[in-house]
Design a protein around this motif. Structure first.
Motif, mmCIF file in Angstrom:
data_model
loop_
_atom_site.group_PDB
_atom_site.id
_atom_site.type_symbol
_atom_site.label_atom_id
_atom_site.label_comp_id
_atom_site.label_asym_id
_atom_site.label_seq_id
_atom_site.Cartn_x
_atom_site.Cartn_y
_atom_site.Cartn_z
ATOM 1 N N GLU A 1 0.833 -1.210 0.000
ATOM 2 C CA GLU A 1 0.000 0.000 0.000
ATOM 3 C C GLU A 1 0.866 1.257 0.000
ATOM 4 O OE1 GLU A 1 -3.305 -1.897 2.905
ATOM 5 O OE2 GLU A 1 -2.733 0.186 3.372
ATOM 6 N N LEU A 2 1.917 1.229 0.850
ATOM 7 C CA LEU A 2 2.795 2.399 0.952
ATOM 8 C C LEU A 2 3.555 2.626 -0.347
ATOM 9 C CD1 LEU A 2 4.110 1.924 4.593
ATOM 10 C CD2 LEU A 2 2.666 3.791 3.771
ATOM 11 N N ILE A 3 4.006 1.520 -0.950
ATOM 12 C CA ILE A 3 4.720 1.649 -2.224
ATOM 13 C C ILE A 3 3.788 2.267 -3.259
ATOM 14 C CG2 ILE A 3 5.697 0.312 -4.149
ATOM 15 C CD1 ILE A 3 6.944 -1.517 -1.938
ATOM 16 N N ASP A 4 2.554 1.787 -3.305
ATOM 17 C CA ASP A 4 1.582 2.350 -4.257
ATOM 18 C C ASP A 4 1.333 3.833 -3.982
ATOM 19 O OD1 ASP A 4 1.340 0.021 -5.618
ATOM 20 O OD2 ASP A 4 -0.449 -0.676 -4.550
ATOM 21 N N ARG A 5 1.310 4.195 -2.691
ATOM 22 C CA ARG A 5 1.037 5.585 -2.337
ATOM 23 C C ARG A 5 2.126 6.517 -2.876
ATOM 24 N NH1 ARG A 5 0.600 7.226 3.863
ATOM 25 N NH2 ARG A 5 -1.067 5.697 3.790
ATOM 26 N N TYR A 6 3.395 6.082 -2.785
ATOM 27 C CA TYR A 6 4.500 6.957 -3.195
ATOM 28 C C TYR A 6 4.968 6.708 -4.619
ATOM 29 C CZ TYR A 6 4.619 8.130 1.734
ATOM 30 O OH TYR A 6 4.286 8.554 2.988
ATOM 31 N N ASN A 7 4.345 5.755 -5.286
ATOM 32 C CA ASN A 7 4.762 5.424 -6.643
ATOM 33 C C ASN A 7 4.179 6.439 -7.629
ATOM 34 O OD1 ASN A 7 5.601 4.233 -8.975
ATOM 35 N ND2 ASN A 7 4.249 2.444 -8.824
ATOM 36 N N THR A 8 5.060 7.169 -8.313
ATOM 37 C CA THR A 8 4.586 8.177 -9.256
ATOM 38 C C THR A 8 4.323 7.568 -10.622
ATOM 39 O OG1 THR A 8 6.844 8.650 -9.929
ATOM 40 C CG2 THR A 8 5.930 9.992 -8.136
ATOM 41 N N GLY A 9 4.759 6.346 -10.837
ATOM 42 C CA GLY A 9 4.545 5.682 -12.117
ATOM 43 C C GLY A 9 5.723 5.813 -13.065
ATOM 44 N N GLU A 10 6.653 6.759 -12.732
ATOM 45 C CA GLU A 10 7.812 6.882 -13.623
ATOM 46 C C GLU A 10 8.795 5.740 -13.344
ATOM 47 O OE1 GLU A 10 10.018 10.524 -12.561
ATOM 48 O OE2 GLU A 10 8.898 10.444 -10.689
ATOM 49 N N SER A 11 9.662 5.486 -14.311
ATOM 50 C CA SER A 11 10.604 4.370 -14.193
ATOM 51 C C SER A 11 11.666 4.664 -13.123
ATOM 52 C CB SER A 11 11.251 4.150 -15.558
ATOM 53 O OG SER A 11 12.405 3.386 -15.398
ATOM 54 N N ILE A 12 11.766 3.784 -12.150
ATOM 55 C CA ILE A 12 12.711 3.974 -11.030
ATOM 56 C C ILE A 12 13.624 2.762 -10.954
ATOM 57 C CG2 ILE A 12 12.919 4.221 -8.506
ATOM 58 C CD1 ILE A 12 11.434 6.538 -9.697
ATOM 59 N N LYS A 13 14.936 3.037 -10.931
ATOM 60 C CA LYS A 13 15.879 1.931 -10.722
ATOM 61 C C LYS A 13 16.548 2.090 -9.369
ATOM 62 C CE LYS A 13 17.018 0.752 -15.444
ATOM 63 N NZ LYS A 13 17.945 1.092 -16.531
ATOM 64 N N ILE A 14 16.433 1.054 -8.558
ATOM 65 C CA ILE A 14 17.070 1.062 -7.240
ATOM 66 C C ILE A 14 18.131 -0.027 -7.246
ATOM 67 C CG2 ILE A 14 16.709 0.674 -4.771
ATOM 68 C CD1 ILE A 14 13.812 1.670 -5.211
ATOM 69 N N MET A 15 19.365 0.373 -6.911
ATOM 70 C CA MET A 15 20.457 -0.611 -6.952
ATOM 71 C C MET A 15 20.833 -1.062 -5.550
ATOM 72 S SD MET A 15 24.343 -0.280 -8.429
ATOM 73 C CE MET A 15 24.101 -0.793 -10.119
ATOM 74 N N GLU A 16 20.933 -2.405 -5.373
ATOM 75 C CA GLU A 16 21.469 -2.893 -4.107
ATOM 76 C C GLU A 16 22.933 -3.230 -4.315
ATOM 77 O OE1 GLU A 16 19.654 -5.127 -5.883
ATOM 78 O OE2 GLU A 16 20.867 -6.963 -5.802
ATOM 79 N N VAL A 17 23.752 -2.962 -3.307
ATOM 80 C CA VAL A 17 25.196 -3.153 -3.453
ATOM 81 C C VAL A 17 25.724 -4.069 -2.359
ATOM 82 C CG1 VAL A 17 25.753 -1.075 -4.737
ATOM 83 C CG2 VAL A 17 25.508 -0.943 -2.263
ATOM 84 N N CYS A 18 24.917 -5.066 -2.007
ATOM 85 C CA CYS A 18 25.337 -6.015 -0.985
ATOM 86 C C CYS A 18 24.858 -7.396 -1.435
ATOM 87 C CB CYS A 18 24.704 -5.649 0.351
ATOM 88 S SG CYS A 18 24.846 -6.961 1.561
ATOM 89 N N GLY A 19 25.764 -8.347 -1.428
ATOM 90 C CA GLY A 19 25.431 -9.692 -1.887
ATOM 91 C C GLY A 19 24.285 -10.319 -1.115
ATOM 92 N N SER A 20 24.216 -10.033 0.178
ATOM 93 C CA SER A 20 23.137 -10.622 0.971
ATOM 94 C C SER A 20 21.778 -10.035 0.582
ATOM 95 C CB SER A 20 23.390 -10.422 2.470
ATOM 96 O OG SER A 20 24.582 -11.068 2.842
ATOM 97 N N HIS A 21 21.770 -8.750 0.185
ATOM 98 C CA HIS A 21 20.526 -8.164 -0.323
ATOM 99 C C HIS A 21 20.127 -8.834 -1.637
ATOM 100 C CE1 HIS A 21 20.847 -4.149 2.074
ATOM 101 N NE2 HIS A 21 20.028 -4.998 2.659
ATOM 102 N N THR A 22 21.118 -9.033 -2.511
ATOM 103 C CA THR A 22 20.850 -9.669 -3.806
ATOM 104 C C THR A 22 20.155 -11.012 -3.590
ATOM 105 O OG1 THR A 22 22.825 -8.639 -4.720
ATOM 106 C CG2 THR A 22 21.954 -10.529 -5.920
#
Lengths: 329, 350
Positions: free
Chosen positions: B10-31
């Motif tokens: 729900e929160l993601i939908d609330r703040y999602n503007t619809g534009e293309s967003i790339k979020i990069m993780e830089v930790c193997g455990s996150h991957t």
């Protein structure tokens, strides 16, 4: 690759291809090609063998002696057979303490008595210092089918139900915990146990019991993949139904290891006709070694081994490859 | 659990503007966590999680791998973290050397490697020091302890790398990233202020995230919320403090100093590595054994690990993925390491 690597013995897909390319092709015959935990021979006789090289020799919750008896008893049981007679061969390194051998033998006697089997033949070899690491034990065993050859890895059909007889990963994590010096409260303990009494009761359900398999090296994940491939089906399991002890779960997340890859030495995976699932579960739960038994999934026709996660997502179950190695980060 | 996940959605939908967003993780455990929890299935299609250079084994340069392998053939005991033994070098790997009878031992902690050296004074033990700030303090501790106890048969081949300069290299080279999922374990040591330059110089925010599914989803929410006014924030507050672990930082600084380092995929990055300080030079395996990094081929033919590490392609876009390159027969380190993004995509069927 021209040399054997540790991964070739790790119980995962690397070992599977190694065995089929090097051994199965050459030794090939109608009994070997059954590709079961134990071979079914004429006269309802079941025959199997296993070697034990565990380090440390005395681990939390058991030792190599109990393991050597239970491993072979369980492999015979997984064909729906009653284990009767075992052999025991010892390869011992020069300098190994006699007191330790006595302890190991006592433990073998206890396990054999518990399972109701006799050790009727054996062999002892002593090798020079550094030619072996302490002690290696091989056991072989024969048994007789309780009834007909109902249980086979090839019998899974869509709609069948997958049951595990108790908590997952106890043995693998206990041994790894001993090696890595992990201290947990309550402690990590191996589940090593003979399952023949449980199987004897399960086999009263006759052909409703489709598959029995003990998830040793390679863990539950590898057994599920073997079932999917040999029965030509898919399997879906449910993460929220998997019984795993809290301490095993914590150790897994610390080391970056999937508990579905950890060896079990006192658990079986049972595939049953869905109409008999609750009866089979009840039988398991009544057994000393089955009180945490749970229905964990079902056979489908997807050809994949998948898991419904607790987050409402679905993914492929990771198939173990070779050695279990702790991650860095 | 489903309730918390739904709340995050729900929160993601609330703040999602619809534009293309790339979020990069830089930790193997996150991957691994993202693939294992199937989080990409939960996110709306315009929000993409992409993997960066967070897997220590993966970013280790090919010539460093080859140098470690050739060190094994010199009769020393190689002590290493698990994953490294399987990485293919130019013509061998540590696990193949072990099968040939070379002494290669896997340790969970560098302290165990030092204990092993102390218990076996006739052996020359070299610890292959790879990894980021998560592992560096414990390696520093072994060097300091060896120095204090005058242990002569232990040394470290220092291939350690540090995260901030690599992030900067990614941003400078024009990776299209709108936010970083910053590493939880690394930041527990370093604190979060080391990432402030991302906002100050490049106007990109980031969130230090924990490793549970809800941690990662909440971090995504925080990144989305701050897109217009980027910030560095900590979601993983139960472990990470803004100032980090100052004791561990002091220890690292005492034993190591900044140096340049070569990263697979990213090349040489100024000030992104560590070397052992002169005071402790007798524990520097590079000096002790005069290790020369060979002229290894920089890339394995067809392998696009480098582009995967930069977040330019997803593992599936590599022509070798799942065909010539599988966990059983890995071509590049991103498939070998249990933290590699190719391994994560392959194992969990993404």
């Amino acid at each position: 690759m021209d040399k054997v690597l540790m991964s070739h013995g790790g119980g995962g897909s690397m070992m599977q291809s190694f065995i089929s390319e090097i051994f199965i092709e050459k030794f090939n015959n109608e009994y070997l090609s059954q590709m079961e935990d134990a071979a079914l021979l004429p006269g309802k006789t079941v025959f199997t063998t296993d070697s034990f090289v565990v380090k440390p020799i005395f681990f939390s919750g058991g030792d190599i002696g109990r393991l050597a008896i239970c491993g072979t008893v369980n492999d015979i049981s997984m064909r729906g057979a009653k284990p009767l007679f075992l052999s025991a061969s010892f390869i011992i390194e020069e300098g190994f303490p006699i007191d330790d051998i006595k302890k190991i033998v006592d433990s073998m006697v206890d396990a054999a008595n518990e399972a109701g089997v006799q050790i009727v033949t054996g062999d002892t070899k002593v090798v020079e210092k550094n030619s072996a690491d302490g002690i290696f034990i091989n056991t072989a065993g024969i048994g007789i089918l309780y009834d007909e050859a109902y249980a086979s890895i090839k019998n899974g059909k869509p709609g069948d139900v997958v049951i595990i007889s108790g908590t997952i990963g106890d043995h693998g994590m206990a041994v790894m915990g001993d090696r890595e010096g992990l201290d947990f409260d309550p402690p990590l303990l191996s589940d090593v146990a003979p399952l023949n009494k449980m199987v004897e009761k399960l086999m009263t359900l006759k052909d409703a019991v489709k598959i029995l398999r003990d998830p040793t090296r390679g863990g539950v994940a590898e057994v599920l993949y073997e079932i999917a491939s040999m029965s030509n089906v898919g399997i879906k399991i449910y993460e929220d139904k998997l019984p795993v002890k809290m301490n095993v779960k914590s150790a897994c997340s610390m080391l970056g290891i999937d508990y579905l890859h950890l060896a079990n030495e006192g658990k079986l995976v049972c595939v049953v006709d869905k109409d008999y699932a609750y009866k089979a579960l009840e039988i398991m739960k009544e057994d000393k070694y089955g009180k945490d038994a749970a229905i964990i999934g079902e056979i489908d026709s997807s050809g994949l081994v998948t898991i419904d996660t607790i987050y409402g997502t679905n993914r492929i179950v990771d198939r173990p490859i070779g050695e279990l190695l702790p991650r860095i980060c | 659990m489903q309730g918390i996940i739904n709340r995050a959605k729900e929160l993601i939908d609330r703040y999602n503007t619809g534009e293309s967003i790339k979020i990069m993780e830089v930790c193997g455990s996150h991957t691994m966590a993202i693939s294992k929890y199937g989080l990409r299935q939960i996110l709306p299609p315009n929000i993409k999680l992409i993997s960066g250079p967070g897997c220590p084994v993966c970013v280790t340069a090919q010539n460093e791998i080859d140098a470690s392998i050739s060190l094994a053939s010199q009769g020393v005991t190689i002590a290493t973290f698990g994953d490294l033994v399987r990485v293919p070098g130019n013509d061998s790997s540590l696990q193949e050397e072990r099968a040939k009878g070379k002494d290669v031992r896997v340790f969970y902690s560098p302290l165990d490697a030092l204990d092993y050296a102390m218990a076996n004074p006739s052996k020359e033990v070299v610890f292959i020091g790879i990894g980021f700030e998560t592992t560096i303090p414990s390696v520093a501790m072994t060097i300091k302890e060896a120095y204090t106890k005058k242990i002569k048969n232990y040394s470290v081949y220092c291939l350690h790398k540090t995260m901030p300069k690599a992030l900067e290299a990614l941003v400078v080279n024009g990776s299209d990233i709108q936010g970083f999922l910053l590493p939880g374990h690394v930041s527990a040591i370093t604190g979060s202020t080391i990432y402030n330059f991302l906002v100050d110089k490049y106007n990109i925010g980031g969130v230090v995230s924990g490793f549970e599914a809800t941690d990662i989803l909440m971090s995504v929410v925080m990144i989305l919320k701050n897109l217009k006014d980027p910030k560095i924030e900590i979601q993983y507050k139960r472990v990470v403090k803004e100032e980090g672990n100052t004791e561990a930082q002091r220890l690292m600084d005492e034993v190591f100093e900044e140096s340049d380092a070569e990263w697979r995929g990213l090349g040489m990055i100024e000030g992104s590595g560590l070397k052992i300080r002169e005071k402790y030079s007798e524990y520097d395996a590079e000096k002790k054994f005069n290790i020369k990094k060979p002229n290894s081929r920089t890339e394995i033919k067809g392998c696009r690990c480098g582009d995967v590490l930069k977040g330019l392609i997803t593992p599936k876009q590599c022509p070798l993925f799942g065909k010539a390159c599988t966990p059983l027969n890995p071509v590049g380190p991103c498939m070998v390491s249990s933290e590699g993004s190719c391994a994560a995509y392959y194992k969990y069927g993404e």
